[in-house]
Write a protein that holds these residues in place. Structure first.
Motif, PDB file in Angstrom:
ATOM      1  N   ALA A 107      22.178  22.405 -35.675  1.00 17.93           N
ATOM      2  CA  ALA A 107      23.136  21.646 -34.865  1.00 17.93           C
ATOM      3  C   ALA A 107      24.564  21.869 -35.363  1.00 17.93           C
ATOM      4  O   ALA A 107      25.489  22.051 -34.566  1.00 17.93           O
ATOM      5  CB  ALA A 107      22.785  20.159 -34.903  1.00 17.93           C
ATOM      6  N   GLU A 108      24.730  21.862 -36.673  1.00 19.61           N
ATOM      7  CA  GLU A 108      26.065  22.081 -37.251  1.00 19.61           C
ATOM      8  C   GLU A 108      26.612  23.453 -36.869  1.00 19.61           C
ATOM      9  O   GLU A 108      27.785  23.596 -36.496  1.00 19.61           O
ATOM     10  CB  GLU A 108      25.993  21.956 -38.772  1.00 19.61           C
ATOM     11  N   ASN A 141      27.456  23.467 -33.061  1.00 13.83           N
ATOM     12  CA  ASN A 141      28.654  22.657 -32.821  1.00 13.83           C
ATOM     13  C   ASN A 141      29.914  23.411 -33.232  1.00 13.83           C
ATOM     14  O   ASN A 141      30.923  23.417 -32.515  1.00 13.83           O
ATOM     15  CB  ASN A 141      28.567  21.336 -33.595  1.00 13.83           C
ATOM     16  N   ARG A 142      29.843  24.037 -34.396  1.00 18.00           N
ATOM     17  CA  ARG A 142      31.007  24.759 -34.927  1.00 18.00           C
ATOM     18  C   ARG A 142      31.369  25.976 -34.082  1.00 18.00           C
ATOM     19  O   ARG A 142      32.532  26.243 -33.805  1.00 18.00           O
ATOM     20  CB  ARG A 142      30.723  25.191 -36.367  1.00 18.00           C
ATOM     21  N   THR A 183      30.449  26.693 -30.862  1.00 16.14           N
ATOM     22  CA  THR A 183      30.643  26.506 -29.417  1.00 16.14           C
ATOM     23  C   THR A 183      31.589  25.367 -29.068  1.00 16.14           C
ATOM     24  O   THR A 183      32.120  25.333 -27.959  1.00 16.14           O
ATOM     25  CB  THR A 183      29.298  26.219 -28.726  1.00 16.14           C
ATOM     26  N   GLY A 184      31.785  24.429 -29.991  1.00 19.21           N
ATOM     27  CA  GLY A 184      32.590  23.257 -29.683  1.00 19.21           C
ATOM     28  C   GLY A 184      31.848  22.242 -28.826  1.00 19.21           C
ATOM     29  O   GLY A 184      32.428  21.253 -28.376  1.00 19.21           O
ATOM     30  N   ILE A 185      30.572  22.460 -28.591  1.00 20.30           N
ATOM     31  CA  ILE A 185      29.748  21.544 -27.800  1.00 20.30           C
ATOM     32  C   ILE A 185      28.984  20.638 -28.765  1.00 20.30           C
ATOM     33  O   ILE A 185      28.246  21.120 -29.631  1.00 20.30           O
ATOM     34  CB  ILE A 185      28.759  22.311 -26.907  1.00 20.30           C
ATOM     35  N   ALA A 186      29.169  19.339 -28.607  1.00 16.10           N
ATOM     36  CA  ALA A 186      28.494  18.393 -29.496  1.00 16.10           C
ATOM     37  C   ALA A 186      27.030  18.261 -29.097  1.00 16.10           C
ATOM     38  O   ALA A 186      26.713  17.769 -28.012  1.00 16.10           O
ATOM     39  CB  ALA A 186      29.179  17.033 -29.427  1.00 16.10           C
ATOM     40  N   VAL A 187      26.141  18.723 -29.968  1.00 14.35           N
ATOM     41  CA  VAL A 187      24.704  18.626 -29.694  1.00 14.35           C
ATOM     42  C   VAL A 187      23.995  18.007 -30.889  1.00 14.35           C
ATOM     43  O   VAL A 187      24.401  18.176 -32.038  1.00 14.35           O
ATOM     44  CB  VAL A 187      24.078  20.011 -29.388  1.00 14.35           C
ATOM     45  N   THR A 188      22.962  17.269 -30.587  1.00 10.85           N
ATOM     46  CA  THR A 188      22.041  16.754 -31.605  1.00 10.85           C
ATOM     47  C   THR A 188      20.689  17.403 -31.360  1.00 10.85           C
ATOM     48  O   THR A 188      20.209  17.409 -30.226  1.00 10.85           O
ATOM     49  CB  THR A 188      21.900  15.228 -31.511  1.00 10.85           C
ATOM     50  N   GLN A 220      26.880  24.999 -20.258  1.00  5.65           N
ATOM     51  CA  GLN A 220      26.687  24.695 -21.680  1.00  5.65           C
ATOM     52  C   GLN A 220      25.384  25.298 -22.208  1.00  5.65           C
ATOM     53  O   GLN A 220      25.334  25.805 -23.332  1.00  5.65           O
ATOM     54  CB  GLN A 220      26.686  23.184 -21.891  1.00  5.65           C
ATOM     55  N   LEU A 265      25.347  27.900 -25.315  1.00  5.76           N
ATOM     56  CA  LEU A 265      24.550  27.604 -26.503  1.00  5.76           C
ATOM     57  C   LEU A 265      23.484  28.671 -26.743  1.00  5.76           C
ATOM     58  O   LEU A 265      23.249  29.080 -27.882  1.00  5.76           O
ATOM     59  CB  LEU A 265      23.888  26.228 -26.360  1.00  5.76           C
TER      60      LEU A 265
END
Length: 255
Positions: A181-182, A185-186, A188-193, A240, A244
């Motif tokens: 996830a980190e 996120n880094r 793509t700038g897309i916040a994912v869990t 997205q 991803l």
């Protein structure tokens, strides 16, 4: 043998081989007992079939009913034991768990807009068997198996395999999900869990086939796609998902 006695002959049954090897050995040796039991059950079916024919005034067809019931009972008994043995295939090394889970994931998810990447790793940090990206979010899926009599359960929030704690299994998978996830996120700038799942190919799960404990979900392989499909859609857009997936394919090492 350490701790043994030179005066007492060691029983070879309990030395020198893996549990899987002995499981197969005992299975083969028990074949005669299974056949004998099957013959007895088929005999009961034979009598039952004849009794049913007589009960419904079909005496002329009683031999046919008797043979039919006997055949059904014998076939059912054979299928029951075959399925029990087949269920241990991954644990015995006869099949690969990731291949089975991959098939379930692709069959149930690809037509719904999910992408499945197999065998991915962050160099020097973590690796997983499957990365699933789709409208409902992102999941990592790993595969594992235990002996057929190992009970898998959650007590007071703790994961147990038989009498042993399961933290050593749960923690690395949770950390792998966080690391993936980190990275995404880094890059793509897309916040994912990312939700971690563990497909269990052999072991005793509850009747539901699912256990939630210590941040992971353990479940039967055939339920992985169903669980992911049950997640609320609309978490990620088509754009997205594409970003991803492309980023994961580029940044994650194939293993």
């Amino acid at each position: 043998m350490p701790g043994g006695s030179i005066y007492v002959k060691q029983d070879e049954k309990y030395t020198g081989s893996s549990p899987q090897w002995w499981y197969e050995k005992f299975w083969r040796e028990d074949a005669q007992n299974r056949r004998r039991s099957r013959y007895i059950k088929a005999g009961v079916g034979l009598v039952l079939g004849a009794a049913v024919a007589i009960r419904f005034d079909l005496t002329a067809f009683s031999p046919l009913f008797a043979l039919l019931f006997a055949g059904l009972v014998a076939a059912g008994d054979w299928l029951y034991h075959w399925r029990a043995f087949h269920a241990t295939a991954v644990w015995r090394g006869a099949r690969r768990g990731e291949v089975i889970t991959r098939r379930h994931l692709r069959r149930s998810l690809r037509r719904l807009g999910y992408n499945v990447l197999d065998g991915r790793a962050i160099r020097g940090k973590a690796s997983i068997d499957h990365l699933v990206i789709g409208p409902g979010g992102v999941w990592v899926v790993d595969n594992e198996s235990w002996s057929p009599d190992t009970e898998i359960a959650c007590y007071a929030g703790r994961l147990f395999f038989g009498e042993k704690y399961g933290s050593k299994t749960a923690k690395p998978l949770v950390e792998a999900a966080e690391a993936f996830a980190e990275l995404l996120n880094r890059e793509t700038g897309i916040a994912v869990t990312i939700t971690p799942l563990l497909a269990v190919h052999c072991g005793l799960l509850p009747k539901s086939g699912i256990v939630h404990a210590e941040g992971i979900t353990l479940l039967k392989p055939r339920l992985t796609g169903k669980l992911i499909r049950s997640a609320e859609g609309g978490v990620l857009s088509d754009e997205q998902i594409e970003v991803l997936t492309r980023t994961a394919a580029r940044e994650l090492q194939r293993v």
